[in-house]
Design an enzyme around this catalytic site. Structure first.
Site, PDB file in Angstrom:
ATOM      1  N   LYS A 113     -20.973 -19.316 -11.004  1.00  0.00           N
ATOM      2  CA  LYS A 113     -20.195 -19.183 -12.236  1.00  0.00           C
ATOM      3  C   LYS A 113     -18.755 -18.790 -11.915  1.00  0.00           C
ATOM      4  O   LYS A 113     -17.804 -19.298 -12.513  1.00  0.00           O
ATOM      5  CB  LYS A 113     -20.839 -18.113 -13.114  1.00  0.00           C
ATOM      6  CG  LYS A 113     -20.356 -18.099 -14.554  1.00  0.00           C
ATOM      7  CD  LYS A 113     -21.111 -19.104 -15.371  1.00  0.00           C
ATOM      8  CE  LYS A 113     -20.837 -18.952 -16.843  1.00  0.00           C
ATOM      9  NZ  LYS A 113     -21.726 -19.770 -17.658  1.00  0.00           N
TER      10      LYS A 113
ATOM     11  N   TYR B 251       0.870  -1.184   0.000  1.00  0.00           N
ATOM     12  CA  TYR B 251       0.000   0.000   0.000  1.00  0.00           C
ATOM     13  C   TYR B 251       0.899   1.224   0.000  1.00  0.00           C
ATOM     14  O   TYR B 251       1.851   1.287  -0.767  1.00  0.00           O
ATOM     15  CB  TYR B 251      -0.969  -0.088   1.189  1.00  0.00           C
ATOM     16  CG  TYR B 251      -2.081   0.924   1.150  1.00  0.00           C
ATOM     17  CD1 TYR B 251      -2.834   1.137  -0.008  1.00  0.00           C
ATOM     18  CD2 TYR B 251      -2.394   1.671   2.272  1.00  0.00           C
ATOM     19  CE1 TYR B 251      -3.854   2.074  -0.045  1.00  0.00           C
ATOM     20  CE2 TYR B 251      -3.420   2.605   2.250  1.00  0.00           C
ATOM     21  CZ  TYR B 251      -4.141   2.806   1.083  1.00  0.00           C
ATOM     22  OH  TYR B 251      -5.142   3.730   1.052  1.00  0.00           O
TER      23      TYR B 251
ATOM     24  N   GLU C 183     -23.875 -12.627 -18.860  1.00  0.00           N
ATOM     25  CA  GLU C 183     -24.563 -13.831 -18.399  1.00  0.00           C
ATOM     26  C   GLU C 183     -26.038 -13.542 -18.169  1.00  0.00           C
ATOM     27  O   GLU C 183     -26.402 -12.504 -17.595  1.00  0.00           O
ATOM     28  CB  GLU C 183     -23.930 -14.291 -17.083  1.00  0.00           C
ATOM     29  CG  GLU C 183     -24.343 -15.665 -16.638  1.00  0.00           C
ATOM     30  CD  GLU C 183     -23.635 -16.766 -17.398  1.00  0.00           C
ATOM     31  OE1 GLU C 183     -24.155 -17.893 -17.409  1.00  0.00           O
ATOM     32  OE2 GLU C 183     -22.560 -16.510 -17.970  1.00  0.00           O
ATOM     33  N   ASP C 184     -26.889 -14.466 -18.631  1.00  0.00           N
ATOM     34  CA  ASP C 184     -28.315 -14.457 -18.291  1.00  0.00           C
ATOM     35  C   ASP C 184     -28.977 -13.105 -18.576  1.00  0.00           C
ATOM     36  O   ASP C 184     -29.681 -12.543 -17.728  1.00  0.00           O
ATOM     37  CB  ASP C 184     -28.508 -14.846 -16.828  1.00  0.00           C
ATOM     38  CG  ASP C 184     -28.194 -16.316 -16.571  1.00  0.00           C
ATOM     39  OD1 ASP C 184     -27.982 -17.046 -17.555  1.00  0.00           O
ATOM     40  OD2 ASP C 184     -28.153 -16.721 -15.403  1.00  0.00           O
TER      41      ASP C 184
ATOM     42  N   ASN D 141     -33.042 -27.387 -20.037  1.00  0.00           N
ATOM     43  CA  ASN D 141     -32.848 -27.800 -18.653  1.00  0.00           C
ATOM     44  C   ASN D 141     -33.977 -27.272 -17.785  1.00  0.00           C
ATOM     45  O   ASN D 141     -34.494 -26.192 -18.058  1.00  0.00           O
ATOM     46  CB  ASN D 141     -31.496 -27.274 -18.129  1.00  0.00           C
ATOM     47  CG  ASN D 141     -30.354 -28.206 -18.465  1.00  0.00           C
ATOM     48  OD1 ASN D 141     -30.481 -29.420 -18.318  1.00  0.00           O
ATOM     49  ND2 ASN D 141     -29.250 -27.654 -18.922  1.00  0.00           N
TER      50      ASN D 141
ATOM     51  N   GLY E  49     -33.485 -18.476 -29.412  1.00  0.00           N
ATOM     52  CA  GLY E  49     -32.953 -17.630 -28.357  1.00  0.00           C
ATOM     53  C   GLY E  49     -31.472 -17.400 -28.543  1.00  0.00           C
ATOM     54  O   GLY E  49     -30.898 -17.677 -29.607  1.00  0.00           O
ATOM     55  N   ALA E  50     -30.831 -16.910 -27.499  1.00  0.00           N
ATOM     56  CA  ALA E  50     -29.415 -16.553 -27.578  1.00  0.00           C
ATOM     57  C   ALA E  50     -28.558 -17.726 -28.025  1.00  0.00           C
ATOM     58  O   ALA E  50     -27.678 -17.590 -28.885  1.00  0.00           O
ATOM     59  CB  ALA E  50     -28.937 -16.037 -26.226  1.00  0.00           C
ATOM     60  N   ALA E  51     -28.805 -18.914 -27.439  1.00  0.00           N
ATOM     61  CA  ALA E  51     -27.961 -20.069 -27.735  1.00  0.00           C
ATOM     62  C   ALA E  51     -28.038 -20.463 -29.200  1.00  0.00           C
ATOM     63  O   ALA E  51     -27.003 -20.645 -29.868  1.00  0.00           O
ATOM     64  CB  ALA E  51     -28.356 -21.238 -26.839  1.00  0.00           C
TER      65      ALA E  51
ATOM     66  N   ASN F 159     -21.814 -25.890 -21.587  1.00  0.00           N
ATOM     67  CA  ASN F 159     -20.919 -24.769 -21.860  1.00  0.00           C
ATOM     68  C   ASN F 159     -19.845 -24.599 -20.796  1.00  0.00           C
ATOM     69  O   ASN F 159     -18.888 -23.852 -20.991  1.00  0.00           O
ATOM     70  CB  ASN F 159     -21.702 -23.461 -22.056  1.00  0.00           C
ATOM     71  CG  ASN F 159     -22.582 -23.114 -20.877  1.00  0.00           C
ATOM     72  OD1 ASN F 159     -22.630 -23.821 -19.881  1.00  0.00           O
ATOM     73  ND2 ASN F 159     -23.302 -22.010 -21.007  1.00  0.00           N
TER      74      ASN F 159
ATOM     75  N   ASP G 116     -24.110 -17.538 -22.762  1.00  0.00           N
ATOM     76  CA  ASP G 116     -25.344 -18.158 -23.250  1.00  0.00           C
ATOM     77  C   ASP G 116     -25.353 -18.234 -24.774  1.00  0.00           C
ATOM     78  O   ASP G 116     -26.024 -19.100 -25.350  1.00  0.00           O
ATOM     79  CB  ASP G 116     -26.563 -17.370 -22.764  1.00  0.00           C
ATOM     80  CG  ASP G 116     -26.618 -17.292 -21.251  1.00  0.00           C
ATOM     81  OD1 ASP G 116     -26.558 -18.344 -20.613  1.00  0.00           O
ATOM     82  OD2 ASP G 116     -26.687 -16.182 -20.710  1.00  0.00           O
TER      83      ASP G 116
END
Length: 444
Positions: A99, A44, A141-142, A303, A201-203, A334, A167
């Site tokens: 994650k 520091y 994510e999501d 899922n 969708g995204a995938a 993934n 995703d």
């Protein structure tokens, strides 16, 4: 929720009291020695001042002096969390911590959960850009569609660090890896097969893009959403082409036969079915699988319950079946992808993660499984095969160097050595903390 009960989902029992017991899954620990308080005069003030001045004069030195080089942000607004929907940022935090745990254990990547209480795409972009100096990469994510596409593209173009939406890119890479090997087993070529794709969708949007990059013919793809097959006469999608240009482009590029109808019409006479839609079972019917071509390949990825049970798809004539679940053969996950992808990208300090890098990762996964002996129930590595993660990292790092996207020019063997050492050391540290009692036994 009562901490003494188990929340039940299908056949799985999930113990929420474990989460409460540990009060989170990750923490920050020092990586430098602290022999006494006098060491803080180095770490520091006053010792850190000279480091700050060097970075101010030469910004790239931040990678030498700080953990930016190995730290990513896991960013979400909670608008599409797992199968729970738009539950908001706070409720998404346990997922992002999980994650982060996977990133650390499988890729030796320091990942920081960053949940954002904001769902407007422009504001999300602004926030991520503002905090980006702290991070060497961003994992989105999501985040719900279609804004996830826009956010990813903007951040990829406006930041000089890798930005990835798991995703999209992670699922697409794992799916392609599984398909590469499945096609080897059935003796078909990717450029020749007809592919039914259920869900936009995204995938699957990313999967379509990556399949094209791998040589698949988009005119032989038959894509279906909740309202039916995509084709240029879908007026409802044309009206929304400014909001979701990706979906409209799929209308224009795919379905060369101009099929119309729903899932049954999309699946009939195809060689491959890739479904990433709503959980089943019975979303996809056995009789539809029976209308596929000989030696059909079926990936039912929803899922917690796939769109069709694997045994039903097999009974209907599918030769190879994959799902997103670990309790069935051929889990297309993934989590096989993102730890190694970021390990490789961060190691060579890549400025972005491209589709070519995703292709390299997919082939690394496929090659790893092939070396271990392909079979109808083994087309992609298992999560327990930890040796695969340095292989993926190496393939991604090498490709980044080849593409001129790496700021650190390293040889293949050097990338592998760094990745293998970091990942194995991380796992040994976690094991030792557990053995010494610093990580407590979970409650009964």
């Amino acid at each position: 929720m009562n901490e003494e009960i188990f929340e039940e989902k299908g056949k799985e029992k999930i113990p929420p009291k474990w989460h409460a017991y540990y009060k989170g899954k990750v923490e920050i620990l020092p990586k430098c020695p602290i022999r006494g308080l006098e060491d803080f005069s180095v770490w520091y003030t006053p010792g850190v001042a000279e480091v700050c001045n060097e970075i101010a004069n030469s910004p790239d030195r931040v990678y030498d002096y700080t953990n930016k080089w190995n730290t990513i942000a896991i960013v979400t607004d909670g608008s599409r969390t797992l199968g729970l929907g738009n539950i908001g940022a706070m409720a998404a935090l346990p997922v992002m911590e999980g994650k982060a745990l996977l990133f650390k254990y499988l890729g030796a990547v320091d990942a920081f959960p960053l949940v954002i209480s904001e769902q407007h795409p422009e504001k999300i972009i602004e926030i991520v850009k503002a905090v980006s100096p702290s991070f060497g990469g961003i994992n989105l994510e999501d985040i719900s569609t279609p804004k996830c596409f826009y956010i990813l593209e903007r951040l990829q173009n406006e930041l000089d660090i890798p930005v990835w939406h798991d995703d999209q890119q992670g699922t697409a890479t794992a799916t392609l890896a599984a398909l590469i090997n499945a096609l080897k087993i059935v003796g078909k070529n990717i450029e020749d097969v007809k592919i039914a794709i259920v869900g936009v969708g995204a995938a699957n949007v990313a999967t379509i893009r990556l399949l094209k990059a791998a040589g698949a013919n988009p005119e032989k793809m038959f894509v279906v959403d909740s309202k039916g097959l995509l084709h240029p006469e879908r007026v409802d999608l044309e009206k929304k082409k400014d909001i979701n240009p990706h979906k409209w482009r799929i209308c224009l590029e795919t379905n060369g036969e101009r099929r119309k109808g729903g899932m049954e019409e999309a699946i009939k006479g195809t060689d491959v079915l890739i479904a990433a839609s709503k959980p089943g079972p019975n979303v996809i019917k056995k009789e539809w699988i029976a209308q596929m071509n000989e030696d059909a390949i079926v990936f039912a990825l929803a899922n917690p319950t796939p769109e069709i049970w694997p045994w039903e798809a097999k009974d209907a004539g599918a030769r190879i079946v994959g799902t997103g679940r670990c309790d069935f053969p051929n889990q297309i996950n993934n989590s096989l992808v993102f730890p190694g992808v970021f390990r490789g990208a961060l190691t060579v300090r890549a400025s972005r993660i491209t589709d070519d890098m995703c292709l390299a990762a997919a082939h690394a996964l496929a090659d790893f499984a092939e070396k271990n002996g392909l079979g109808e129930d083994y087309i992609i590595p298992k999560m327990t095969e930890k040796e695969v993660f340095p292989e993926v990292a190496t393939a991604v790092g090498v490709k980044a160097v080849e593409l001129g996207l790496a700021k650190v020019n390293m040889r293949e063997e050097e990338i592998y050595e760094v990745a293998e050492l970091m990942i194995s050391a991380t796992q040994r540290k976690i094991k030792k903390l557990y053995e010494l009692g610093f990580i407590r036994e979970p409650p009964c």
